[in-house]
Design a protein around this motif. Structure first.
Motif, PDB file in Angstrom:
ATOM      1  N   SER A 145       0.024  11.658   0.876  1.00  0.00           N
ATOM      2  CA  SER A 145       0.992  12.660   0.413  1.00  0.00           C
ATOM      3  C   SER A 145       1.826  12.190  -0.768  1.00  0.00           C
ATOM      4  CB  SER A 145       1.917  13.046   1.572  1.00  0.00           C
ATOM      5  OG  SER A 145       2.580  11.911   2.098  1.00  0.00           O
ATOM      6  N   THR A 146       1.907  10.878  -1.003  1.00  0.00           N
ATOM      7  CA  THR A 146       2.686  10.378  -2.140  1.00  0.00           C
ATOM      8  C   THR A 146       1.884  10.380  -3.440  1.00  0.00           C
ATOM      9  OG1 THR A 146       2.030   8.098  -1.657  1.00  0.00           O
ATOM     10  CG2 THR A 146       4.081   8.891  -0.660  1.00  0.00           C
ATOM     11  N   GLY A 147       0.592  10.749  -3.356  1.00  0.00           N
ATOM     12  CA  GLY A 147      -0.255  10.791  -4.541  1.00  0.00           C
ATOM     13  C   GLY A 147      -0.989   9.495  -4.831  1.00  0.00           C
ATOM     14  N   ILE A 148      -0.788   8.468  -4.004  1.00  0.00           N
ATOM     15  CA  ILE A 148      -1.443   7.170  -4.184  1.00  0.00           C
ATOM     16  C   ILE A 148      -2.775   7.177  -3.436  1.00  0.00           C
ATOM     17  CG2 ILE A 148      -1.238   4.672  -3.901  1.00  0.00           C
ATOM     18  CD1 ILE A 148       0.736   5.894  -5.892  1.00  0.00           C
ATOM     19  N   THR A 149      -3.778   6.550  -4.030  1.00  0.00           N
ATOM     20  CA  THR A 149      -5.110   6.482  -3.416  1.00  0.00           C
ATOM     21  C   THR A 149      -5.343   5.105  -2.784  1.00  0.00           C
ATOM     22  OG1 THR A 149      -6.034   8.115  -4.945  1.00  0.00           O
ATOM     23  CG2 THR A 149      -7.593   6.616  -3.861  1.00  0.00           C
ATOM     24  N   TYR A 150      -5.834   5.132  -1.567  1.00  0.00           N
ATOM     25  CA  TYR A 150      -6.165   3.919  -0.816  1.00  0.00           C
ATOM     26  C   TYR A 150      -7.589   4.040  -0.275  1.00  0.00           C
ATOM     27  CZ  TYR A 150      -1.081   3.116  -0.606  1.00  0.00           C
ATOM     28  OH  TYR A 150       0.237   2.913  -0.921  1.00  0.00           O
ATOM     29  N   ASP A 151      -8.125   2.942   0.242  1.00  0.00           N
ATOM     30  CA  ASP A 151      -9.380   3.002   0.972  1.00  0.00           C
ATOM     31  C   ASP A 151      -9.091   3.532   2.377  1.00  0.00           C
ATOM     32  OD1 ASP A 151     -12.305   2.202   1.085  1.00  0.00           O
ATOM     33  OD2 ASP A 151     -11.516   1.182   2.853  1.00  0.00           O
ATOM     34  N   ARG A 152      -9.921   4.440   2.858  1.00  0.00           N
ATOM     35  CA  ARG A 152      -9.645   5.112   4.126  1.00  0.00           C
ATOM     36  C   ARG A 152      -9.445   4.109   5.278  1.00  0.00           C
ATOM     37  NH1 ARG A 152     -10.354  10.191   6.035  1.00  0.00           N
ATOM     38  NH2 ARG A 152     -11.619  10.846   4.244  1.00  0.00           N
ATOM     39  N   GLU A 153     -10.349   3.152   5.408  1.00  0.00           N
ATOM     40  CA  GLU A 153     -10.287   2.208   6.520  1.00  0.00           C
ATOM     41  C   GLU A 153      -8.970   1.444   6.538  1.00  0.00           C
ATOM     42  OE1 GLU A 153     -12.714  -1.676   8.322  1.00  0.00           O
ATOM     43  OE2 GLU A 153     -13.504  -0.561   6.594  1.00  0.00           O
ATOM     44  N   ASN A 154      -8.515   1.028   5.375  1.00  0.00           N
ATOM     45  CA  ASN A 154      -7.286   0.237   5.298  1.00  0.00           C
ATOM     46  C   ASN A 154      -6.040   1.063   5.575  1.00  0.00           C
ATOM     47  OD1 ASN A 154      -7.896  -2.670   4.198  1.00  0.00           O
ATOM     48  ND2 ASN A 154      -9.279  -1.306   3.118  1.00  0.00           N
ATOM     49  N   ILE A 155      -5.970   2.250   5.009  1.00  0.00           N
ATOM     50  CA  ILE A 155      -4.768   3.069   5.213  1.00  0.00           C
ATOM     51  C   ILE A 155      -4.702   3.579   6.649  1.00  0.00           C
ATOM     52  CG2 ILE A 155      -5.759   5.275   4.456  1.00  0.00           C
ATOM     53  CD1 ILE A 155      -2.184   3.946   3.763  1.00  0.00           C
ATOM     54  N   GLU A 156      -5.876   3.873   7.265  1.00  0.00           N
ATOM     55  CA  GLU A 156      -5.889   4.294   8.668  1.00  0.00           C
ATOM     56  C   GLU A 156      -5.425   3.163   9.571  1.00  0.00           C
ATOM     57  OE1 GLU A 156      -9.779   5.747   9.574  1.00  0.00           O
ATOM     58  OE2 GLU A 156      -9.382   7.736   8.775  1.00  0.00           O
ATOM     59  N   LYS A 157      -5.839   1.945   9.271  1.00  0.00           N
ATOM     60  CA  LYS A 157      -5.405   0.794  10.059  1.00  0.00           C
ATOM     61  C   LYS A 157      -3.889   0.642   9.971  1.00  0.00           C
ATOM     62  CE  LYS A 157      -5.946  -4.210  10.488  1.00  0.00           C
ATOM     63  NZ  LYS A 157      -6.535  -5.435   9.912  1.00  0.00           N
ATOM     64  N   GLY A 158      -3.342   0.795   8.761  1.00  0.00           N
ATOM     65  CA  GLY A 158      -1.902   0.660   8.575  1.00  0.00           C
ATOM     66  C   GLY A 158      -1.117   1.734   9.300  1.00  0.00           C
ATOM     67  N   ILE A 159      -1.621   2.973   9.258  1.00  0.00           N
ATOM     68  CA  ILE A 159      -0.890   4.102   9.837  1.00  0.00           C
ATOM     69  C   ILE A 159      -1.062   4.169  11.351  1.00  0.00           C
ATOM     70  CG2 ILE A 159      -0.746   6.615   9.943  1.00  0.00           C
ATOM     71  CD1 ILE A 159      -1.465   6.689   6.976  1.00  0.00           C
ATOM     72  N   PHE A 160      -2.322   4.066  11.822  1.00  0.00           N
ATOM     73  CA  PHE A 160      -2.601   4.343  13.224  1.00  0.00           C
ATOM     74  C   PHE A 160      -2.481   3.123  14.127  1.00  0.00           C
ATOM     75  CE2 PHE A 160      -5.400   7.652  11.099  1.00  0.00           C
ATOM     76  CZ  PHE A 160      -4.443   8.640  11.194  1.00  0.00           C
ATOM     77  N   PHE A 161      -2.807   1.928  13.617  1.00  0.00           N
ATOM     78  CA  PHE A 161      -2.754   0.736  14.470  1.00  0.00           C
ATOM     79  C   PHE A 161      -1.461  -0.041  14.273  1.00  0.00           C
ATOM     80  CE2 PHE A 161      -7.461   1.076  14.847  1.00  0.00           C
ATOM     81  CZ  PHE A 161      -7.499   1.094  16.230  1.00  0.00           C
ATOM     82  N   GLU A 162      -1.069  -0.244  13.008  1.00  0.00           N
ATOM     83  CA  GLU A 162       0.128  -1.026  12.728  1.00  0.00           C
ATOM     84  C   GLU A 162       1.381  -0.158  12.663  1.00  0.00           C
ATOM     85  OE1 GLU A 162      -0.817  -3.116   9.141  1.00  0.00           O
ATOM     86  OE2 GLU A 162      -2.545  -4.136  10.027  1.00  0.00           O
ATOM     87  N   LYS A 163       1.192   1.157  12.831  1.00  0.00           N
ATOM     88  CA  LYS A 163       2.320   2.105  12.888  1.00  0.00           C
ATOM     89  C   LYS A 163       3.217   2.014  11.657  1.00  0.00           C
ATOM     90  CE  LYS A 163       0.812   3.000  17.028  1.00  0.00           C
ATOM     91  NZ  LYS A 163      -0.014   4.191  17.273  1.00  0.00           N
ATOM     92  N   ASN A 164       2.600   1.816  10.501  1.00  0.00           N
ATOM     93  CA  ASN A 164       3.369   1.707   9.257  1.00  0.00           C
ATOM     94  C   ASN A 164       3.258   3.011   8.481  1.00  0.00           C
ATOM     95  OD1 ASN A 164       4.710   0.931   6.977  1.00  0.00           O
ATOM     96  ND2 ASN A 164       3.096  -0.414   6.214  1.00  0.00           N
ATOM     97  N   ASN A 165       4.278   3.841   8.575  1.00  0.00           N
ATOM     98  CA  ASN A 165       4.262   5.150   7.914  1.00  0.00           C
ATOM     99  C   ASN A 165       4.961   5.114   6.561  1.00  0.00           C
ATOM    100  OD1 ASN A 165       2.909   6.152  10.084  1.00  0.00           O
ATOM    101  ND2 ASN A 165       4.638   7.226  10.976  1.00  0.00           N
TER     102      ASN A 165
END
Length: 407
Positions: free
Chosen positions: A26-46
């Motif tokens: 939503s901030t307009g920044i592009t990440y690799d799906r696997e890495n951003i999902e790990k950060g959001i869903f496992f490490e709870k980093n929003n």
């Protein structure tokens, strides 16, 4: 071989590796799906790593243009050993999940639909979150609460309840999802999981107690105080059966969450939890498992029933003494707290003499000599002072420990 420089905009800001499935948040920044999902869903980093903005929406949008550009660059540089990665499979959509859930309400389609849901959940974390937001949690819980359908499979019989339970655990629900399970049917879901632990297969019993562990981590005291005797009986039985290491740890954690409350300690003691814990401790060497057992024994020994159960076991005092200074600092502190509770509230002449003959007193003297924490030393010193008349001049205490005996 000539070194190939990867264009900077192909690199994921989190892993600093080339992206294979670029997605834009939503901030307009592009990440690799696997890495951003790990950060959001496992490490709870929003939080967006690049902009430091909080993510109010965690929807991930595939950056198809960038992915095709990366794939083209890989093809052009194939002669340098660069392999072109395949086009990633798109994540499932919410309408697809809703359609599957609707189909699963038909008895004829239910097992087939559940297997499809299990397959979808196993693909990636985005699918798990999509399933949760589409209402899969409530639907799966309703099957576990109500269904008794059994189907013959190639490797035996499988019930829809078993299948739904395995999917529900596999989803790794968010805190809100777990709380919705706790609140569903005024505590009916806990009763359903208790029935699974009582009558289910080994696999389903393991899933039930592991899911319960996740729920108890976000539960309220109201829920924990409403647990009945049958619940404790079945959790202790799972512990006794040693279904798997994960199930054993989950059972211990469930009981640790439940037993800060006095009435629950009594229920756990009546379920023979102390006997099972002592038996398991005799053969257990895994650090975290031993720590959990000692933490739970300490909780249970805050009740008269728990202390009586420990003293009635032939190896109760001996194993607590043995684990002191052998597991970890946490384990030693808990073991000494157990001995302190016994010494302070249940120290009959027989118990005092038994502690001496089993080497408990010598171990307490050793605690005063080593670095195991000020609280542990203070409790060890108190225990030795409680029974100084009976112990101080005993030949059972090695001479090298006598100098440490407190006046």
């Amino acid at each position: 071989m000539e070194e190939i420089q990867v264009p900077s905009y192909f690199i994921c800001p989190i892993s600093l590796e080339m992206m294979k499935d670029p997605v834009t948040i939503s901030t307009g920044i592009t990440y690799d799906r696997e890495n951003i999902e790990k950060g959001i869903f496992f490490e709870k980093n929003n939080t967006c790593l690049a902009t430091k903005q909080s993510l109010t929406c965690i929807e991930l949008t595939s950056n198809v243009t960038l992915r095709r550009l990366i794939q083209s660059w890989c093809t052009i540089n194939a002669s340098h050993g660069i392999e072109r990665f395949p086009t990633p499979k798109p994540p499932v959509s919410k309408p697809q999940i809703i359609k599957l859930l609707k189909e699963a309400k038909s008895p004829k389609m239910q097992m087939k639909s559940l297997k499809r849901l299990r397959s979808i959940a196993s693909e990636n974390d985005a699918n798990k979150r999509c399933m949760e937001s589409a209402g899969a949690t409530e639907f799966l819980a309703s099957i576990i609460n109500n269904s008794n359908e059994v189907f013959e499979e190639e490797d035996g019989f499988m019930s829809t309840k078993d299948e739904a339970l395995s999917i529900l655990y596999q989803l790794k629900l968010s805190k809100n999802g777990l709380r919705s399970l706790i609140m569903s049917g005024n505590g009916e879901f806990i009763k359903s999981l208790t029935r699974v632990m009582q009558h289910g297969s080994y696999e389903s019993r393991a899933y039930a107690v592991m899911l319960m562990k996740d729920m108890f981590e976000v539960s309220t005291p109201t829920l924990l105080l409403s647990l009945n005797q049958e619940f404790f009986t079945q959790v202790v039985q799972v512990l006794r059966d040693e279904i798997s290491q994960k199930a054993t740890k989950a059972s211990l954690q469930v009981l640790v969450h439940a037993c800060p409350f006095g009435r629950n300690r009594v229920k756990a003691a009546e379920a023979r939890a102390i006997r099972v814990l002592v038996d398991l401790l005799l053969d257990s060497s895994e650090k975290r498992t031993c720590e959990l057992m000692l933490i739970l024994l300490d909780q249970l020994c805050h009740s008269a029933e728990g202390r009586a159960e420990l003293l009635n076991h032939p190896g109760g005092l001996a194993i607590v003494s043995k684990k002191t200074l052998r597991v970890s600092k946490v384990g030693s502190e808990r073991a000494i707290k157990i001995l302190h509770s016994i010494s302070k509230f249940s120290s009959t002449p027989y118990v005092v003499q038994e502690m001496l003959s089993l080497g408990v007193v010598a171990k307490l003297c050793l605690v005063l000599q080593v670095d195991c924490g000020s609280k542990a030393k203070e409790r060890a010193r108190e225990i030795l002072k409680f029974h100084a008349k009976a112990w101080r001049n005993s030949p059972c205490i090695p001479n090298n420990f006598l100098s440490q005996y407190p006046f």
